[in-house]
Scaffold this motif. Sequence first.
Motif, mmCIF file in Angstrom:
data_model
loop_
_atom_site.group_PDB
_atom_site.id
_atom_site.type_symbol
_atom_site.label_atom_id
_atom_site.label_comp_id
_atom_site.label_asym_id
_atom_site.label_seq_id
_atom_site.Cartn_x
_atom_site.Cartn_y
_atom_site.Cartn_z
ATOM 1 N N ARG A 77 0.804 -1.231 0.000
ATOM 2 C CA ARG A 77 0.000 0.000 0.000
ATOM 3 C C ARG A 77 0.838 1.283 0.000
ATOM 4 N NH1 ARG A 77 -5.322 0.121 3.811
ATOM 5 N NH2 ARG A 77 -6.798 -0.201 2.118
ATOM 6 N N PRO A 78 1.860 1.402 0.856
ATOM 7 C CA PRO A 78 2.636 2.649 0.842
ATOM 8 C C PRO A 78 3.337 2.905 -0.496
ATOM 9 C CG PRO A 78 3.049 1.419 2.858
ATOM 10 C CD PRO A 78 2.270 0.518 1.948
ATOM 11 N N THR A 79 3.756 1.843 -1.168
ATOM 12 C CA THR A 79 4.412 2.009 -2.466
ATOM 13 C C THR A 79 3.415 2.449 -3.520
ATOM 14 O OG1 THR A 79 6.018 0.323 -1.857
ATOM 15 C CG2 THR A 79 5.883 0.887 -4.179
ATOM 16 N N ARG A 80 2.196 1.958 -3.438
ATOM 17 C CA ARG A 80 1.151 2.414 -4.372
ATOM 18 C C ARG A 80 0.990 3.928 -4.271
ATOM 19 N NH1 ARG A 80 -3.302 -2.021 -2.472
ATOM 20 N NH2 ARG A 80 -2.197 -3.866 -3.225
ATOM 21 N N CYS A 81 1.021 4.435 -3.043
ATOM 22 C CA CYS A 81 0.904 5.882 -2.836
ATOM 23 C C CYS A 81 2.114 6.611 -3.414
ATOM 24 C CB CYS A 81 0.738 6.208 -1.361
ATOM 25 S SG CYS A 81 -0.788 5.555 -0.670
ATOM 26 N N THR A 82 3.286 6.028 -3.272
ATOM 27 C CA THR A 82 4.492 6.628 -3.845
ATOM 28 C C THR A 82 4.360 6.700 -5.359
ATOM 29 O OG1 THR A 82 5.888 5.853 -2.032
ATOM 30 C CG2 THR A 82 6.992 6.360 -4.113
ATOM 31 N N VAL A 83 3.892 5.634 -5.968
ATOM 32 C CA VAL A 83 3.726 5.623 -7.428
ATOM 33 C C VAL A 83 2.697 6.668 -7.848
ATOM 34 C CG1 VAL A 83 3.000 4.251 -9.426
ATOM 35 C CG2 VAL A 83 4.467 3.227 -7.666
ATOM 36 N N LEU A 84 1.607 6.769 -7.108
ATOM 37 C CA LEU A 84 0.596 7.787 -7.424
ATOM 38 C C LEU A 84 1.200 9.182 -7.329
ATOM 39 C CD1 LEU A 84 -2.263 8.681 -8.094
ATOM 40 C CD2 LEU A 84 -2.850 8.394 -5.668
ATOM 41 N N LYS A 85 1.939 9.449 -6.256
ATOM 42 C CA LYS A 85 2.590 10.761 -6.123
ATOM 43 C C LYS A 85 3.570 10.987 -7.274
ATOM 44 C CE LYS A 85 3.776 10.106 -1.764
ATOM 45 N NZ LYS A 85 4.405 10.314 -0.445
ATOM 46 N N HIS A 86 4.344 9.955 -7.601
ATOM 47 C CA HIS A 86 5.311 10.071 -8.693
ATOM 48 C C HIS A 86 4.606 10.514 -9.980
ATOM 49 C CE1 HIS A 86 8.742 8.844 -11.300
ATOM 50 N NE2 HIS A 86 7.742 8.678 -12.147
#
Length: 161
Positions: A77-86
Amino acid sequence: MTTEIQNKVEFEEALDIEMLNRELDWCMAQIFLGHNSAFLASIMSNHNFIWTTSIPTAQTNGLTLEWNPNWFLSLPRPTRCTVLKHELWHPARLHFLRRGDRDPLVWNWACDISINNFLKSEGSDFSGTSPWIKTDLGEISEEDIYDYLMGLRDQGIDDQV
Protein backbone atom coordinates in the motif's frame (compact mmCIF):
# COMPACT_ATOMS: atom_id res chain seq x y z
CA MET A 1 -12.09 12.35 -11.52
CA THR A 2 -13.24 9.12 -13.14
CA THR A 3 -12.04 5.56 -13.15
CA GLU A 4 -12.41 3.57 -16.33
CA ILE A 5 -11.66 -0.01 -17.21
CA GLN A 6 -10.03 -1.22 -20.41
CA ASN A 7 -10.04 -4.86 -21.49
CA LYS A 8 -13.27 -5.29 -19.51
CA VAL A 9 -13.87 -8.99 -20.17
CA GLU A 10 -10.37 -9.90 -18.99
CA PHE A 11 -10.84 -7.84 -15.82
CA GLU A 12 -14.23 -9.24 -14.90
CA GLU A 13 -12.86 -12.77 -14.98
CA ALA A 14 -9.67 -12.14 -13.04
CA LEU A 15 -9.98 -9.10 -10.81
CA ASP A 16 -12.40 -7.56 -8.34
CA ILE A 17 -12.80 -4.07 -9.80
CA GLU A 18 -14.58 -2.72 -6.75
CA MET A 19 -11.69 -3.84 -4.56
CA LEU A 20 -9.18 -2.25 -6.97
CA ASN A 21 -11.08 1.03 -6.87
CA ARG A 22 -11.27 0.92 -3.05
CA GLU A 23 -7.51 0.40 -2.87
CA LEU A 24 -6.93 3.28 -5.29
CA ASP A 25 -9.32 5.44 -3.26
CA TRP A 26 -7.24 4.68 -0.14
CA CYS A 27 -4.12 5.95 -1.93
CA MET A 28 -5.97 9.03 -3.13
CA ALA A 29 -7.07 9.75 0.44
CA GLN A 30 -3.42 9.64 1.50
CA ILE A 31 -2.64 12.32 -1.10
CA PHE A 32 -5.33 14.54 0.44
CA LEU A 33 -3.85 14.00 3.90
CA GLY A 34 -0.16 14.18 3.06
CA HIS A 35 2.61 16.68 2.45
CA ASN A 36 1.83 19.00 -0.52
CA SER A 37 -1.79 17.85 -0.23
CA ALA A 38 -3.47 21.03 -1.50
CA PHE A 39 -1.22 21.12 -4.54
CA LEU A 40 -1.21 17.43 -5.50
CA ALA A 41 -4.87 16.84 -4.60
CA SER A 42 -6.01 19.52 -7.03
CA ILE A 43 -3.96 17.91 -9.81
CA MET A 44 -5.20 14.44 -8.88
CA SER A 45 -8.81 15.63 -8.93
CA ASN A 46 -8.43 16.63 -12.57
CA HIS A 47 -7.11 13.23 -13.67
CA ASN A 48 -9.00 10.31 -15.11
CA PHE A 49 -7.86 6.91 -13.87
CA ILE A 50 -7.82 3.84 -16.10
CA TRP A 51 -7.06 0.22 -15.25
CA THR A 52 -5.35 -1.44 -18.21
CA THR A 53 -3.11 -4.40 -18.89
CA SER A 54 -1.68 -2.76 -22.00
CA ILE A 55 1.17 -1.22 -19.94
CA PRO A 56 3.53 -2.94 -17.50
CA THR A 57 3.31 -0.48 -14.57
CA ALA A 58 1.76 3.02 -14.49
CA GLN A 59 1.92 6.14 -16.63
CA THR A 60 0.33 9.53 -17.16
CA ASN A 61 -0.08 11.91 -20.06
CA GLY A 62 -0.95 14.76 -17.71
CA LEU A 63 -4.71 14.16 -17.94
CA THR A 64 -5.10 10.42 -17.54
CA LEU A 65 -3.29 8.09 -15.17
CA GLU A 66 -3.17 4.48 -16.28
CA TRP A 67 -2.36 1.59 -13.94
CA ASN A 68 -1.73 -2.03 -14.69
CA PRO A 69 -4.02 -3.61 -12.05
CA ASN A 70 -1.80 -6.67 -11.58
CA TRP A 71 1.25 -4.52 -10.91
CA PHE A 72 -0.78 -2.25 -8.63
CA LEU A 73 -1.90 -5.24 -6.55
CA SER A 74 1.66 -6.59 -6.37
CA LEU A 75 2.82 -3.46 -4.51
CA PRO A 76 2.53 -2.75 -0.79
CA ARG A 77 0.00 0.00 0.00
CA PRO A 78 2.64 2.65 0.84
CA THR A 79 4.41 2.01 -2.47
CA ARG A 80 1.15 2.41 -4.37
CA CYS A 81 0.90 5.88 -2.84
CA THR A 82 4.49 6.63 -3.85
CA VAL A 83 3.73 5.62 -7.43
CA LEU A 84 0.60 7.79 -7.42
CA LYS A 85 2.59 10.76 -6.12
CA HIS A 86 5.31 10.07 -8.69
CA GLU A 87 2.83 10.15 -11.57
CA LEU A 88 1.14 13.31 -10.23
CA TRP A 89 4.46 15.16 -10.01
CA HIS A 90 4.89 14.87 -13.80
CA PRO A 91 2.04 17.31 -14.61
CA ALA A 92 2.72 19.27 -11.39
CA ARG A 93 6.23 20.03 -12.63
CA LEU A 94 4.98 20.75 -16.16
CA HIS A 95 7.15 18.00 -17.64
CA PHE A 96 4.96 17.69 -20.72
CA LEU A 97 5.31 21.38 -21.53
CA ARG A 98 9.00 21.61 -20.68
CA ARG A 99 10.07 18.70 -22.90
CA GLY A 100 10.26 20.84 -26.02
CA ASP A 101 12.08 19.02 -28.80
CA ARG A 102 14.09 16.78 -26.47
CA ASP A 103 14.21 13.01 -26.92
CA PRO A 104 10.95 11.92 -25.20
CA LEU A 105 12.40 8.74 -23.69
CA VAL A 106 15.51 10.38 -22.23
CA TRP A 107 13.42 13.34 -21.04
CA ASN A 108 11.09 10.96 -19.21
CA TRP A 109 14.09 9.25 -17.60
CA ALA A 110 15.43 12.63 -16.46
CA CYS A 111 12.04 13.56 -15.02
CA ASP A 112 11.71 10.17 -13.31
CA ILE A 113 15.13 10.56 -11.69
CA SER A 114 14.25 14.05 -10.44
CA ILE A 115 10.90 12.94 -9.02
CA ASN A 116 12.32 9.77 -7.46
CA ASN A 117 15.18 11.69 -5.84
CA PHE A 118 12.64 14.12 -4.39
CA LEU A 119 10.32 11.38 -3.15
CA LYS A 120 13.23 9.50 -1.59
CA SER A 121 14.30 12.68 0.24
CA GLU A 122 10.73 12.91 1.62
CA GLY A 123 10.95 9.34 2.90
CA SER A 124 8.56 7.76 0.40
CA ASP A 125 8.42 3.97 0.25
CA PHE A 126 9.65 2.30 -2.95
CA SER A 127 9.33 -1.33 -1.72
CA GLY A 128 8.61 -3.73 -4.57
CA THR A 129 9.91 -1.38 -7.26
CA SER A 130 13.27 -0.54 -8.79
CA PRO A 131 13.14 3.22 -9.33
CA TRP A 132 15.93 5.10 -11.02
CA ILE A 133 17.44 7.19 -8.21
CA LYS A 134 20.67 9.17 -8.61
CA THR A 135 21.10 11.20 -5.45
CA ASP A 136 24.73 11.84 -6.41
CA LEU A 137 23.43 14.39 -8.94
CA GLY A 138 22.25 16.61 -6.11
CA GLU A 139 19.31 18.95 -6.54
CA ILE A 140 19.59 19.81 -10.23
CA SER A 141 16.85 20.49 -12.72
CA GLU A 142 15.31 17.96 -15.05
CA GLU A 143 16.95 19.84 -17.93
CA ASP A 144 20.37 19.36 -16.32
CA ILE A 145 19.69 15.67 -15.64
CA TYR A 146 18.64 15.31 -19.29
CA ASP A 147 21.91 16.90 -20.44
CA TYR A 148 23.82 14.56 -18.12
CA LEU A 149 22.03 11.51 -19.54
CA MET A 150 22.55 12.67 -23.13
CA GLY A 151 26.24 13.12 -22.33
CA LEU A 152 26.42 9.52 -21.10
CA ARG A 153 24.61 8.36 -24.22
CA ASP A 154 26.96 10.36 -26.46
CA GLN A 155 29.94 8.80 -24.70
CA GLY A 156 28.53 5.35 -25.41
CA ILE A 157 27.90 4.51 -21.77
CA ASP A 158 24.79 2.48 -22.56
CA ASP A 159 24.63 0.59 -19.27
CA GLN A 160 23.60 3.81 -17.51
CA VAL A 161 21.29 5.23 -20.18
